[in-house]
Scaffold this motif. Sequence first.
Motif, PDB file in Angstrom:
ATOM      1  N   VAL A  95       0.842  -1.205   0.000  1.00 23.94           N
ATOM      2  CA  VAL A  95       0.000   0.000   0.000  1.00 23.94           C
ATOM      3  C   VAL A  95       0.878   1.257   0.000  1.00 23.94           C
ATOM      4  CG1 VAL A  95      -1.658   1.352   1.357  1.00 23.94           C
ATOM      5  CG2 VAL A  95      -1.951  -1.122   1.125  1.00 23.94           C
ATOM      6  N   THR A  96       1.926   1.249   0.818  1.00 24.32           N
ATOM      7  CA  THR A  96       2.822   2.414   0.890  1.00 24.32           C
ATOM      8  C   THR A  96       3.501   2.653  -0.446  1.00 24.32           C
ATOM      9  OG1 THR A  96       3.226   2.004   3.244  1.00 24.32           O
ATOM     10  CG2 THR A  96       4.798   3.412   2.091  1.00 24.32           C
ATOM     11  N   ARG A  97       3.931   1.582  -1.115  1.00 21.00           N
ATOM     12  CA  ARG A  97       4.590   1.725  -2.417  1.00 21.00           C
ATOM     13  C   ARG A  97       3.613   2.221  -3.485  1.00 21.00           C
ATOM     14  NH1 ARG A  97       9.659  -0.542  -3.243  1.00 21.00           N
ATOM     15  NH2 ARG A  97      10.571  -1.427  -1.356  1.00 21.00           N
ATOM     16  N   PHE A 157      -1.303  10.328   2.355  1.00 20.53           N
ATOM     17  CA  PHE A 157      -0.558  10.570   3.585  1.00 20.53           C
ATOM     18  C   PHE A 157      -1.191  11.722   4.354  1.00 20.53           C
ATOM     19  CE2 PHE A 157       2.462   8.470   0.816  1.00 20.53           C
ATOM     20  CZ  PHE A 157       3.119   7.595   1.672  1.00 20.53           C
ATOM     21  N   ASN A 158      -1.574  11.454   5.588  1.00 22.29           N
ATOM     22  CA  ASN A 158      -2.167  12.506   6.419  1.00 22.29           C
ATOM     23  C   ASN A 158      -1.121  13.413   7.031  1.00 22.29           C
ATOM     24  OD1 ASN A 158      -4.787  11.539   5.983  1.00 22.29           O
ATOM     25  ND2 ASN A 158      -4.581  10.022   7.632  1.00 22.29           N
ATOM     26  N   SER A 159       0.117  12.933   7.051  1.00 18.03           N
ATOM     27  CA  SER A 159       1.196  13.704   7.669  1.00 18.03           C
ATOM     28  C   SER A 159       2.319  13.918   6.664  1.00 18.03           C
ATOM     29  CB  SER A 159       1.735  12.947   8.899  1.00 18.03           C
ATOM     30  OG  SER A 159       2.982  13.471   9.307  1.00 18.03           O
ATOM     31  N   PHE A 161       5.102  11.240   4.939  1.00 20.08           N
ATOM     32  CA  PHE A 161       5.305  11.167   3.490  1.00 20.08           C
ATOM     33  C   PHE A 161       6.784  11.324   3.155  1.00 20.08           C
ATOM     34  CE2 PHE A 161       5.688  13.810  -0.448  1.00 20.08           C
ATOM     35  CZ  PHE A 161       5.449  12.777  -1.359  1.00 20.08           C
ATOM     36  N   TYR A 162       7.431  12.322   3.733  1.00 18.22           N
ATOM     37  CA  TYR A 162       8.855  12.542   3.471  1.00 18.22           C
ATOM     38  C   TYR A 162       9.666  11.312   3.861  1.00 18.22           C
ATOM     39  CZ  TYR A 162       8.886  17.485   2.121  1.00 18.22           C
ATOM     40  OH  TYR A 162       8.736  18.666   1.444  1.00 18.22           O
ATOM     41  N   GLN A 163       9.364  10.733   5.015  1.00 23.15           N
ATOM     42  CA  GLN A 163      10.112   9.575   5.485  1.00 23.15           C
ATOM     43  C   GLN A 163       9.910   8.382   4.558  1.00 23.15           C
ATOM     44  OE1 GLN A 163       9.027   8.250   9.414  1.00 23.15           O
ATOM     45  NE2 GLN A 163      10.733   6.802   9.561  1.00 23.15           N
ATOM     46  N   PRO A 214      11.264  14.275  -2.105  1.00 25.02           N
ATOM     47  CA  PRO A 214      10.376  14.556  -3.243  1.00 25.02           C
ATOM     48  C   PRO A 214      10.883  15.704  -4.116  1.00 25.02           C
ATOM     49  CG  PRO A 214       9.093  14.192  -1.259  1.00 25.02           C
ATOM     50  CD  PRO A 214      10.533  14.242  -0.827  1.00 25.02           C
ATOM     51  N   THR A 215      11.407  16.752  -3.492  1.00 21.30           N
ATOM     52  CA  THR A 215      11.932  17.892  -4.261  1.00 21.30           C
ATOM     53  C   THR A 215      13.117  17.472  -5.107  1.00 21.30           C
ATOM     54  OG1 THR A 215      11.202  19.457  -2.561  1.00 21.30           O
ATOM     55  CG2 THR A 215      12.899  20.211  -4.096  1.00 21.30           C
ATOM     56  N   ALA A 216      14.026  16.700  -4.534  1.00 23.18           N
ATOM     57  CA  ALA A 216      15.202  16.233  -5.278  1.00 23.18           C
ATOM     58  C   ALA A 216      14.783  15.320  -6.428  1.00 23.18           C
ATOM     59  CB  ALA A 216      16.163  15.512  -4.343  1.00 23.18           C
ATOM     60  N   TYR A 217      13.751  14.501  -6.193  1.00 19.78           N
ATOM     61  CA  TYR A 217      13.263  13.618  -7.258  1.00 19.78           C
ATOM     62  C   TYR A 217      12.718  14.432  -8.422  1.00 19.78           C
ATOM     63  CZ  TYR A 217      10.327  10.242  -9.709  1.00 19.78           C
ATOM     64  OH  TYR A 217       9.727   9.466 -10.682  1.00 19.78           O
TER      65      TYR A 217
END
Length: 282
Positions: free
Chosen positions: A222-224, A250-252, A256-258, A268-271
């Motif tokens: 699910v996370t992937r 993601f509620n947080s 999400f970043y982690q 995400p920004t680097a991606y």
Amino acid sequence: MHLPNQHPHQQESFGFHVWNGPLQPQHQAHAHTEIEWNFLLSGAARYFIAGRFQPLSVGRLALFWAAMPHRLIDAQPGSRMIWVTLPIAWLMQWNLGQRLIEPMLEGQLLTEPNTASDPCDHALLHRWTLDCSSASVHRRQAAILEAHARLHRFADALSADRSKQSLDHAGGDHIQRLTAFASTHFLDDIQVATIAQAAGLHPNYAMGLFKDGCGMSLWDYVTRLRIGHAQRLLLTTNHKITMVALHSGFNSPSRFYQAFQNIVGCTPTAYRQSVGQAGRSR
């Protein structure tokens, strides 16, 4: 296909690469950042991808976005295949049309219609393996140009009605019920128990069954899916990162970043920036 010295949960990265060899079933699902193009030379093989068990056909090109978790479930002894990986940024810039891009980013495995199969593909892809292993920049560039042209023919040949593509359900009824619900509701506020209940299974049994059949936990799947959706939004929209997180289940933002860092290996920004740079530097 795993690279050395890499976190086991991170997506791999291959760039433009072509290689061939024998097929071996994978013990667990994995993901990498490119488009993957498969050409089965001999034998028989079956993938688990996007919640479905799907067979590969000898002599027919098959393409999917490998950021979605996938696993080679089984392969007939002696089976051989040619793999091609291409940066996603290249395909986004090649104007291949939404009939290819949209279903690909949704996680579908796209197989070229049998009537469009090219008898020259074997020789063409074999030449790419030699070009990619050559020290000549010109040979590598020639392979990229030929891949570009072949993808346009692939896109042109895709059937308008992909619902008729063959799906192999053998041995995976419970898993497919689990993945069907997860794939439809992964953006919702769901738990493993919710998914198991929808499939008519006890949560503990569902988790064990999914782990044995797919090589990853049900919640990891699910996370992937959520991270794959976030990557798609980062590629195709200008949404702020917090908005991408919310639209990806993601509620947080911190979670999400982690999760993104753990799976993709960067922020995400680097991606978003790296994909743009890859497209400009081709």
